[in-house]
Design a protein around this motif. Structure first.
Motif, PDB file in Angstrom:
ATOM      1  N   ALA A   1     -23.948   6.141  27.039  1.00  0.00           N
ATOM      2  CA  ALA A   1     -22.552   5.878  27.398  1.00  0.00           C
ATOM      3  C   ALA A   1     -22.404   6.163  28.886  1.00  0.00           C
ATOM      4  O   ALA A   1     -22.314   7.320  29.302  1.00  0.00           O
ATOM      5  CB  ALA A   1     -21.607   6.739  26.587  1.00  0.00           C
ATOM      6  N   ALA A   2     -22.413   5.119  29.707  1.00  0.00           N
ATOM      7  CA  ALA A   2     -22.373   5.265  31.167  1.00  0.00           C
ATOM      8  C   ALA A   2     -20.962   4.995  31.663  1.00  0.00           C
ATOM      9  O   ALA A   2     -20.474   3.866  31.606  1.00  0.00           O
ATOM     10  CB  ALA A   2     -23.363   4.316  31.825  1.00  0.00           C
ATOM     11  N   GLY A   3     -20.313   6.054  32.138  1.00  0.00           N
ATOM     12  CA  GLY A   3     -18.951   5.922  32.637  1.00  0.00           C
ATOM     13  C   GLY A   3     -18.353   7.284  32.863  1.00  0.00           C
ATOM     14  O   GLY A   3     -19.069   8.293  32.947  1.00  0.00           O
ATOM     15  N   GLY A   4     -17.035   7.329  32.936  1.00  0.00           N
ATOM     16  CA  GLY A   4     -16.345   8.599  33.059  1.00  0.00           C
ATOM     17  C   GLY A   4     -16.211   9.285  31.710  1.00  0.00           C
ATOM     18  O   GLY A   4     -16.668   8.768  30.679  1.00  0.00           O
ATOM     19  N   ASP A   5     -15.563  10.442  31.714  1.00  0.00           N
ATOM     20  CA  ASP A   5     -15.432  11.202  30.475  1.00  0.00           C
ATOM     21  C   ASP A   5     -14.648  10.447  29.412  1.00  0.00           C
ATOM     22  O   ASP A   5     -14.920  10.593  28.218  1.00  0.00           O
ATOM     23  CB  ASP A   5     -14.754  12.545  30.769  1.00  0.00           C
ATOM     24  N   GLY A   6     -13.698   9.609  29.829  1.00  0.00           N
ATOM     25  CA  GLY A   6     -12.942   8.821  28.864  1.00  0.00           C
ATOM     26  C   GLY A   6     -13.812   7.800  28.158  1.00  0.00           C
ATOM     27  O   GLY A   6     -13.712   7.617  26.934  1.00  0.00           O
ATOM     28  N   THR A   7     -14.675   7.114  28.905  1.00  0.00           N
ATOM     29  CA  THR A   7     -15.601   6.144  28.308  1.00  0.00           C
ATOM     30  C   THR A   7     -16.537   6.826  27.324  1.00  0.00           C
ATOM     31  O   THR A   7     -16.753   6.351  26.203  1.00  0.00           O
ATOM     32  CB  THR A   7     -16.424   5.451  29.406  1.00  0.00           C
ATOM     33  N   ILE A   8     -17.090   7.955  27.746  1.00  0.00           N
ATOM     34  CA  ILE A   8     -18.019   8.690  26.892  1.00  0.00           C
ATOM     35  C   ILE A   8     -17.321   9.176  25.635  1.00  0.00           C
ATOM     36  O   ILE A   8     -17.881   9.114  24.525  1.00  0.00           O
ATOM     37  CB  ILE A   8     -18.646   9.860  27.671  1.00  0.00           C
TER      38      ILE A   8
ATOM     39  N   THR B   1     -30.941  -2.750  25.921  1.00  0.00           N
ATOM     40  CA  THR B   1     -29.833  -3.707  25.884  1.00  0.00           C
ATOM     41  C   THR B   1     -28.651  -3.102  26.625  1.00  0.00           C
ATOM     42  O   THR B   1     -28.262  -1.973  26.344  1.00  0.00           O
ATOM     43  CB  THR B   1     -29.425  -4.012  24.432  1.00  0.00           C
ATOM     44  N   MET B   2     -28.100  -3.846  27.587  1.00  0.00           N
ATOM     45  CA  MET B   2     -26.945  -3.351  28.331  1.00  0.00           C
ATOM     46  C   MET B   2     -25.740  -4.240  28.059  1.00  0.00           C
ATOM     47  O   MET B   2     -25.825  -5.464  28.168  1.00  0.00           O
ATOM     48  CB  MET B   2     -27.225  -3.310  29.830  1.00  0.00           C
ATOM     49  N   ARG B   3     -24.634  -3.592  27.705  1.00  0.00           N
ATOM     50  CA  ARG B   3     -23.371  -4.296  27.493  1.00  0.00           C
ATOM     51  C   ARG B   3     -22.336  -3.687  28.438  1.00  0.00           C
ATOM     52  O   ARG B   3     -22.089  -2.490  28.389  1.00  0.00           O
ATOM     53  CB  ARG B   3     -22.931  -4.176  26.030  1.00  0.00           C
ATOM     54  N   SER B   4     -21.765  -4.526  29.287  1.00  0.00           N
ATOM     55  CA  SER B   4     -20.898  -4.039  30.365  1.00  0.00           C
ATOM     56  C   SER B   4     -19.442  -4.389  30.108  1.00  0.00           C
ATOM     57  O   SER B   4     -19.121  -5.403  29.492  1.00  0.00           O
ATOM     58  CB  SER B   4     -21.335  -4.629  31.709  1.00  0.00           C
ATOM     59  N   THR B   5     -18.564  -3.519  30.619  1.00  0.00           N
ATOM     60  CA  THR B   5     -17.123  -3.732  30.512  1.00  0.00           C
ATOM     61  C   THR B   5     -16.457  -3.302  31.810  1.00  0.00           C
ATOM     62  O   THR B   5     -16.983  -2.448  32.527  1.00  0.00           O
ATOM     63  CB  THR B   5     -16.537  -2.918  29.337  1.00  0.00           C
TER      64      THR B   5
ATOM     65  N   LEU C   1     -18.185  -0.676  34.223  1.00  0.00           N
ATOM     66  CA  LEU C   1     -18.318  -1.077  35.620  1.00  0.00           C
ATOM     67  C   LEU C   1     -17.217  -0.494  36.503  1.00  0.00           C
ATOM     68  O   LEU C   1     -17.387  -0.389  37.719  1.00  0.00           O
ATOM     69  CB  LEU C   1     -18.278  -2.603  35.721  1.00  0.00           C
ATOM     70  N   ALA C   2     -16.092  -0.105  35.893  1.00  0.00           N
ATOM     71  CA  ALA C   2     -14.946   0.366  36.663  1.00  0.00           C
ATOM     72  C   ALA C   2     -14.966   1.871  36.900  1.00  0.00           C
ATOM     73  O   ALA C   2     -14.097   2.401  37.589  1.00  0.00           O
ATOM     74  CB  ALA C   2     -13.654  -0.020  35.948  1.00  0.00           C
ATOM     75  N   SER C   3     -15.929   2.570  36.336  1.00  0.00           N
ATOM     76  CA  SER C   3     -15.949   4.032  36.431  1.00  0.00           C
ATOM     77  C   SER C   3     -16.490   4.510  37.775  1.00  0.00           C
ATOM     78  O   SER C   3     -17.361   3.869  38.377  1.00  0.00           O
ATOM     79  CB  SER C   3     -16.812   4.622  35.319  1.00  0.00           C
TER      80      SER C   3
END
Length: 304
Positions: A58-65, A33-37, A9-11
């Motif tokens: 993997a939905a986020g920035g490159d670090g999350t991925i 299924t969605m799991r959010s952080t 969520l922060a990306s």
């Protein structure tokens, strides 16, 4: 199909494109299924049953991925790198679309390719994964300086940070590359798996993230201005001229690399600036990541 979506969520800009993706993807009989952080959760707890799904998004920035990819390394579970960050360098390197409906169609087609990833060992003994590149010095300084402005300026925050930090710390480097010692100096060292950086520029001529080796790039200059000739050479690559990278960049190849710096420099991997400094070590995990990719990606990397 069954999809597991890991949503940071922060990306990025927080525009929620992943929800449009889910709506576009979903068809009769599907389970999503969605799991959010917000960035504070341990993603290991999100992936305990990943093998029960057809793919992980993997939905986020490159670090999350990078974190999701590393945790699923060598499992054969397909990962869709969903570009919800600021720079989204992995999506650019993979020639992936950024529009959620196009990504949903690509996921439904389930076209997969295996890619190398890197494992970095920090001085604390902590192990992390990276898909694009890791490094120490000027690149980490740029990423740290860009953090505050990313939501407002987007990718331009990196350029602004580069200009604002034009006289980074100069250091002496001792590199161990597959057991061979290299001495050098400069403002940073980059260990690259994928070669493209911001603004679609390539550190090296070839983008070879499936060949089992890293490009080791030493920024051999006293300040940022010394990198301008190399930057111009990177730009000319896009016109097909492929000039040399000039003396500002020393380029080596290797699978296992240790980097020491005097004085110590801050370490980053895939845009995540750590609280650790050199030394650090990286090793290649050949074709450990299975990504869902576009037709264009298949054409580009099948030929490579």
């Amino acid at each position: 199909m069954k999809l597991l979506v890991i949503n940071n969520l922060a990306s990025g800009f927080g525009e929620g494109a992943v929800y449009d993706f889910v709506r576009s993807f979903s068809a009769d009989g599907d389970e999503v299924t969605m799991r959010s952080t917000d960035g504070s959760s341990d993603l290991r707890t999100f992936l305990y049953d990943a093998e029960d799904y057809d793919a992980v998004v993997a939905a986020g920035g490159d670090g999350t991925i990078a974190t999701v990819t590393y945790l699923l390394a060598d499992t054969g579970i397909p990962v869709l790198p969903f570009p919800a960050g600021t720079a989204n360098l992995l999506a650019m390197n993979l020639a992936s679309p950024t529009e959620p409906h196009a990504l949903a169609k690509m996921t439904r087609e389930m076209r997969c390719m295996d890619f190398d990833i890197g494992e970095i060992e920090l001085p604390s003994g902590e192990h992390c994964g990276f898909s694009i590149m890791a490094g120490a010095g000027y690149d980490a300084t740029i990423m740290k300086g860009a953090a505050a402005g990313k939501k407002l300026l987007g990718p331009m925050a990196y350029f602004t940070s580069a200009v604002a930090n034009a006289t980074p710390q100069h250091a002496t480097f001792t590199l161990s590359i597959d057991g061979h010692e290299v001495k050098s100096s400069g403002v940073g060292v980059i260990i690259a798996n994928f070669s493209k950086i911001q603004f679609d520029l390539s550190l090296v001529h070839e983008n070879l993230p499936r060949d089992g080796a890293f490009d080791v790039v030493v920024l051999n200059t006293k300040d940022a201005f010394g990198l301008i000739p190399a930057l111009i050479a990177c730009v000319l690559d896009r016109s097909g001229e492929f000039p040399g990278r000039t003396d500002a960049l020393e380029i080596y190849r290797g699978r296992e690399i240790t980097v020491e710096a005097d004085p110590p420099l801050v370490v980053q991997y895939d845009g995540e600036v750590t609280s650790r400094t050199t030394p650090f070590a990286v090793r290649m995990l050949p074709k450990a990541a299975r990504f869902i990719v576009s037709e264009e990606c298949c054409r580009v990397f099948a030929e490579a």
